[in-house]
Design an enzyme around this catalytic site. Structure first.
Site, PDB file in Angstrom:
ATOM      1  N   SER A  17       0.844  -1.192   0.000  1.00 25.49           N
ATOM      2  CA  SER A  17       0.000   0.000   0.000  1.00 25.49           C
ATOM      3  C   SER A  17       0.876   1.237   0.000  1.00 25.49           C
ATOM      4  CB  SER A  17      -0.892   0.017   1.247  1.00 25.49           C
ATOM      5  OG  SER A  17      -0.137   0.322   2.415  1.00 25.49           O
ATOM      6  N   ASP A  18       0.354   2.338  -0.517  1.00 24.88           N
ATOM      7  CA  ASP A  18       0.989   3.607  -0.209  1.00 24.88           C
ATOM      8  C   ASP A  18       0.653   3.930   1.244  1.00 24.88           C
ATOM      9  OD1 ASP A  18       2.384   5.997  -0.412  1.00 24.88           O
ATOM     10  OD2 ASP A  18       1.557   6.489  -2.363  1.00 24.88           O
ATOM     11  N   TYR A  19       1.225   4.992   1.741  1.00 23.02           N
ATOM     12  CA  TYR A  19       1.145   5.326   3.165  1.00 23.02           C
ATOM     13  C   TYR A  19      -0.307   5.369   3.643  1.00 23.02           C
ATOM     14  CZ  TYR A  19       2.519   7.898   7.416  1.00 23.02           C
ATOM     15  OH  TYR A  19       2.749   8.299   8.722  1.00 23.02           O
TER      16      TYR A  19
END
Length: 720
Positions: free
Chosen positions: A265-267
C-alpha cells in the site's frame, strides 16, 4: 519455493505470519518526520518490541548502519524465528548526492542516464543500510496542476516506459544478492497522475481504453524489467480505490503480466478505503484490500490489528495469507537476506573516489536536463570575461531550493548554488553582481529598484526565478501554474530596463510563463537539478556544454489550458487557419502549447531533411524503416534529439494527432549530416479497441522524424 521458506511457514503462528506483512516507520534510526501525516505513531522501544514479537516485516525511512545492525540483531537474535527485517526508504532521485528531479532528468531523453543515476543512488543508499526504495514513480501526468508530476516522467507513455524500466535496472543492478542492490518499487499503481482537476488524491474517471493504452504500459515495462514490488495509489479508478482493486492488482498484474513480486500500500492507503466510502470500517478496509491482492500494509498497522481476527473468522482464507507471506519471505530470500541478515549493513562508507564520480555524474545529468526554449539574437552562450553580468532573482544565491521535492537524505554541505557555479566559472568575480530583488514569495522593500539599477548597469541579465521546491511533491497541487506574484513583478520590471536578458526558470512542473519571463531574449527550463546545480548551469550558460534537453511536458500559454497534452485525440472541429470561429479553441488563446512537447534548442543549427519510409506498405507482422537526414549548419558540436511520431489517419476509435514511437539523441559535428533511422513494427501501431482488444488496424498512417511534436515533414505508409 525453497524448502527453507516451507519450513519457516510451518513454524509460524498466525500473528507471526501477519507480522511479515506489517511495514512500519523506522523510529530507531534518524527518521524524516515531516513527509507524511501522523499515523500509528510509535517510539523506538515500541518498534523494537514489535520486532521481538515477530510483528514487523519491514521498516522505512530510516538510515545509518549502526541503528540498522541493532534492528537486525533484535530481529535475528531476539525474535522467536529469527527472520530478518528488510529496510526500506523513499530514495527517489539521489541519496547524499542528489540528482535532478525525475521529471527534469526525463528531459534529457536519455534513459541510460537515468539508469546510471539510479545505480549511483543504489550504491549510496545501500551504504546507508537501505535494502529497498519506493521508486520509481512512473505516473503519466497530463495536468500540470498536479504536484507529483515532478517525481515522474511527464505526459508521454513511451517516456514513462523507457525511463521507468531504466531506473528499475539501475536500482536493482544485475544481481539481487549483491550488497549494493537496491530493490525498486513501481508506483503509483495506477493512474494517480490522472487525478481530476490535477488535485492530489482526487478521483480518476477514465475510459478503460485510456487506462490500458496510457497508464498501464509503464507498469508493465517495469514488471518486464524485473521490478521487485508495486505500490498501490491513493486514488480510486472509476469508483474502485486502487488499493482494493482486484481486477488491477490480481487480474492484470498477476494474471496478464505474471508479476511475481510483492504489492504494498501507499502510506495508509488501505486505511483510507473508509474515507472513500468503499469500506464500512477499518476491519472491512483490511478485508477488502487484502482480498483484492494488496500484500503489505504501510504504516497504518491495520493488517496487524485485524488480519488475525479475519483469518480466524474465515473471512480471509489461510491460502491467501500464506500467499502474501510467502511473497515477502521470497523477497528476503531473493536478495540474500535469509542467508546473510546483515547484507548491506556492514559496508564501508562510500569512498571519496565514488563520491567524486557521483558528483561528476550529477553535474552531467543536471546539464543534460536543462532545456533551452529560446535564444533570440544568440545572447547565449555568455562570455566568461569582459561582460558585466547582473544575476537578479531569489534563486541567484539560494541554497535551500536546490534538491527539489522528495529528497530526504541529501548532503546539503555539498550543494552548489548558482552563485557558486558562476563565480567558479568566470575569470573576474567583479563582473558578477547578485541582487535578490524579491523573496521567493515576498516583496523586498526597495528590491525592484535595486534590481532595475543593476540591470541597467550590466551588459546582460541572468534572471533566476521559479517555484519554491515545496510547490511540487505530495499535496502541493496548484490552481495557477504561474510564478509567485512577487517574482513576476520583478521579472516585468527588469525586462523594462532593456538589457539583454536570460531567464532561468526553476520548476517542478510545466508553467504558464508570462510577461518579462516570456519575453526574455533567452529562456531555459532548469527544473530542480540537485547537488551540482550551479556548476551545471554555468556549463550551459558559458557554452562549455551545448544544451540538449527536450520538454517531456507541454508548456501551456495559460493555466486554464490544463489538462493539456500533445497527443490529444483529433476533434471534429480542429483549429484551422481558414476557420475563425466554431472550432476547438478558447476565446482568448489558440489550442496549442506555448512550447510543445519535445521542444528544445541547442547552440547549433540542426536542419531536418524529409522523412523517408523504406516501403509504402507495412505487411502484417513485418516492419519498415523510417529515416531522415539531419545536418548541423551551426558552428558547434550538438546533441540532437530526433523524435519519431505516428498518426493513424482512420480508426475505430479516434486517434491522437501524434504519438511518440521512438527517440534517439545523436551527436552531430558542425557541417556534418547524420542519418537517423527507426524500425517501425506493426505492434507499435496497436491500440485498445472498443471491444477491449489491443490490435493494429489496417489503413493509412502518417509518420514524422522531427525535433518536436509539432514540426517535421511527414511521410505516409499503409498497414496492409
Amino acid at each position: 519455493m525453497s524448502n527453507r521458506i516451507d519450513a519457516l511457514m510451518a513454524q509460524m503462528t498466525l500473528e507471526e505470519k501477519v507480522g511479515q506483512l506489517n511495514v512500519t516507520a523506522d523510529m530507531v534510526r534518524p527518521f524524516a518526520p515531516d513527509i507524511n501525516p501522523v499515523a500509528n505513531t510509535q517510539n523506538a522501544e515500541q518498534v523494537l518490541q514489535l520486532i521481538r514479537q515477530g510483528k514487523v516485516g519491514s521498516l522505512f525511512n530510516g538510515k545509518g548502519r549502526e541503528g540498522a545492525v541493532e534492528l537486525q540483531r533484535v530481529a535475528v537474535e531476539e525474535s522467536r524465528l529469527g527472520i530478518p527485517v528488510i529496510l526500506a526508504a523513499d530514495v527517489i532521485h539521489g541519496m547524499g548526492t542528489v540528482f535532478p528531479i525525475p521529471l527534469g532528468e526525463t528531459a534529457s531523453f536519455e534513459p541510460d542516464l537515468a539508469r546510471r543515476t539510479a545505480r549511483a543512488t543504489a550504491v549510496e543508499a545501500t551504504a546507508a543500510a537501505i535494502h529497498w526504495t519506493y521508486a520509481p514513480a512512473i505516473d503519466v501526468t497530463r495536468d500540470q496542476r498536479w504536484s507529483r508530476g515532478a517525481e515522474g516522467t511527464g505526459e508521454d507513455t513511451l517516456l514513462a516506459c523507457r525511463f521507468g524500466a531504466a531506473r528499475v535496472q539501475g536500482f536493482q543492478g544485475d544481481d539481487l544478492t549483491a550488497e549494493d542492490t537496491l530493490l525498486a518499487t513501481a508506483k503509483h499503481y495506477v493512474a494517480y497522475g490522472a487525478s481530476l482537476a490535477g488535485l492530489d488524491y482526487n478521483t480518476v474517471d477514465m475510459a478503460p481504453q485510456t487506462l490500458r493504452d496510457v497508464h498501464l504500459p509503464p507498469f508493465q515495462a517495469a514488471v518486464d524489467a524485473g521490478v521487485a514490488s508495486v505500490m498501490s495509489s491513493f486514488n480510486d479508478i472509476n469508483g474502485v480505490p486502487a488499493s482494493a482493486n482486484k481486477p488491477l492488482l490480481v487480474d492484470v498484474l498477476r494474471g496478464e503480466w505474471r508479476f511475481n513480486g510483492i504489492t504494498i500500500s501507499d502510506y495508509t492507503s488501505e486505511m483510507e478505503l473508509v474515507a472513500h466510502g468503499y469500506a464500512e470500517d477499518m476491519k472491512d478496509a483490511v478485508l477488502k484490500a487484502f482480498m483484492a491482492g494488496l500484500d503489505l500494509s504501510l504504516q497504518s498497522g491495520l493488517y496487524l490489528q485485524y488480519l488475525p481476527e479475519l483469518v480466524r473468522e474465515g473471512a480471509v482464507p489461510m491460502w491467501r495469507l500464506d500467499q502474501a507471506v510467502r511473497r515477502m519471505l521470497e523477497l528476503k530470500e531473493r536478495i540474500g537476506l535469509l542467508d546473510d541478515p546483515y547484507r548491506s549493513l556492514r559496508m564501508p562508507d562510500v569512498s571519496a573516489t565514488q563520491l567524486a564520480e557521483h558528483e561528476a555524474l550529477a553535474r552531467d545529468a543536471a546539464r543534460r536536463s536543462v532545456v533551452l526554449l529560446k535564444n533570440e539574437g544568440d545572447v547565449l552562450p555568455l562570455k566568461k570575461s569582459g561582460q558585466r553580468i547582473a544575476v537578479i532573482g531569489p534563486f541567484g544565491r539560494d541554497r535551500d531550493n536546490i534538491e527539489g521535492c522528495w529528497t530526504l537524505f541529501g548532503d546539503a554541505s555539498r550543494y552548489v548554488s548558482l552563485e557558486d557555479g558562476l563565480r567558479a566559472a568566470v575569470g573576474d568575480a567583479q563582473q558578477l553582481q547578485f541582487v535578490d530583488g524579491c523573496g521567493l514569495e515576498d516583496v523586498i522593500e526597495g528590491g525592484i529598484a535595486e534590481a532595475v539599477a543593476a540591470a541597467k548597469a550590466a551588459d546582460v541579465v541572468i534572471l533566476a526565478l521559479g517555484e519554491p521546491q515545496r510547490y511540487s511533491g505530495e499535496a502541493q497541487s496548484r490552481i495557477e501554474i504561474t510564478l509567485p506574484v512577487a517574482q513576476q513583478a520583478l521579472a516585468d520590471a527588469v525586462a523594462e530596463a532593456g538589457t539583454p536578458m536570460v531567464a532561468l526558470v526553476r520548476n517542478g512542473r510545466a508553467l504558464a510563463l508570462h510577461g518579462g519571463v516570456r519575453s526574455a531574449d533567452a529562456l531555459l527550463i532548469t527544473w530542480f537539478l540537485g547537488s551540482q546545480t550551479g556548476h551545471a548551469l554555468a556549463d550551459v550558460l558559458f557554452g562549455d556544454y551545448s544544451p540538449s534537453g527536450r520538454l517531456p511536458v507541454s508548456f501551456p500559454q495559460a493555466s486554464g489550458q490544463q489538462p493539456y497534452y500533445y497527443n490529444h485525440p483529433r476533434t471534429g472541429r480542429p483549429e484551422l487557419p481558414d476557420m475563425q470561429e466554431f472550432k476547438t479553441r478558447w476565446r482568448e488563446i489558440s489550442h496549442e502549447a506555448l512550447y510543445p512537447f519535445g521542444h528544445g534548442l541547442t547552440y547549433g543549427m540542426p536542419v531536418y531533411g524529409p522523412t523517408v519510409v523504406s516501403a509504402e506498405v507495412l505487411e502484417r507482422g513485418g516492419s519498415i524503416r523510417v529515416s531522415a537526414c539531419i545536418r548541423n549548419e551551426g558552428a558547434r558540436m550538438i546533441e540532437e534529439v530526433a523524435q519519431l511520431y505516428v498518426h493513424d489517419r482512420v480508426a475505430s476509435r479516434v486517434r491522437p494527432v501524434r504519438e511518440l514511437k521512438g527517440f534517439d539523441k545523436i551527436a552531430i559535428a558542425p557541417g556534418e549530416t547524420v542519418e537517423v533511422a527507426f524500425l517501425l513494427e506493426e505492434a507499435m501501431l496497436a491500440f485498445t479497441g472498443v471491444d477491449g482488444v489491443r490490435r493494429a488496424e489496417p489503413g493509412a498512417f502518417d509518420v514524422w522524424i522531427a525535433p518536436s511534436c509539432t514540426r517535421g515533414t511527414s511521410a505516409r505508409f499503409v498497414l496492409a
